[in-house]
Design an enzyme around this catalytic site. Structure first.
Site, mmCIF file in Angstrom:
data_model
loop_
_atom_site.group_PDB
_atom_site.id
_atom_site.type_symbol
_atom_site.label_atom_id
_atom_site.label_comp_id
_atom_site.label_asym_id
_atom_site.label_seq_id
_atom_site.Cartn_x
_atom_site.Cartn_y
_atom_site.Cartn_z
ATOM 1 N N GLU A 26 89.981 48.857 70.638
ATOM 2 C CA GLU A 26 91.214 48.690 69.885
ATOM 3 C C GLU A 26 90.990 47.880 68.607
ATOM 4 O OE1 GLU A 26 94.151 47.078 72.518
ATOM 5 O OE2 GLU A 26 94.469 49.005 73.508
ATOM 6 N N GLU A 45 88.632 45.830 80.537
ATOM 7 C CA GLU A 45 89.614 45.334 79.566
ATOM 8 C C GLU A 45 88.918 44.837 78.297
ATOM 9 O OE1 GLU A 45 92.806 44.888 77.625
ATOM 10 O OE2 GLU A 45 93.076 45.445 79.721
ATOM 11 N N GLU A 72 94.143 38.737 73.007
ATOM 12 C CA GLU A 72 94.501 39.846 73.891
ATOM 13 C C GLU A 72 95.336 39.358 75.072
ATOM 14 O OE1 GLU A 72 93.929 42.925 73.049
ATOM 15 O OE2 GLU A 72 92.710 42.366 71.313
#
Length: 127
Positions: free
Chosen positions: A82, A75, A34
């Protein structure tokens, strides 16, 4: 009839050590996969010492540091959403797209909150 998952742990001290290991694996995976998490972690590495230095009271120091950690937490949750959505399907699906957009919105709101908190603590000192 309620069935428990065979993957669910039963508890005890071993569970705590395993959970800690899984958490470290999650942090490593976020760092590896990420880009946003890497950027926010590097920003935190710069701002955290600055916030601890600029905060005058323990409450201010905690607020400034806590906002940075909050960004990383949100996050991580967004990245998990995701990854799960991509595991379900990489083709466009309106609900998966909505889930990803909502996760992204959560990160945006946390970033705005963090910026506002830093501004509330620091601007009065320079104005």
């Amino acid at each position: 009839m309620t069935r428990t998952s065979p993957y669910k742990s039963t508890g005890g001290l071993i569970r705590v050590f395993r959970a800690f290991g899984y958490s470290l694996q999650g942090l490593a995976a976020a760092w590896r996969h990420e880009a946003a998490f890497r950027q926010e972690t590097l920003l935190t590495a710069v701002l955290l010492p600055l916030g601890l230095w600029l905060g005058e009271t323990p409450g201010e120091k905690l607020l400034l540091a806590g906002m940075l950690v909050g960004v990383l937490i949100v996050e991580l949750i967004n990245s998990a959403i995701e990854a799960l959505a991509d595991a379900i399907s990489t083709e466009h699906h309106p609900l998966l797209g909505r889930a990803k957009d909502i996760g992204s919105a959560a990160v945006l709101l946390m970033l705005l909150l963090a910026g506002a908190a830093w501004a509330c603590v620091l601007i009065p000192r320079w104005v």
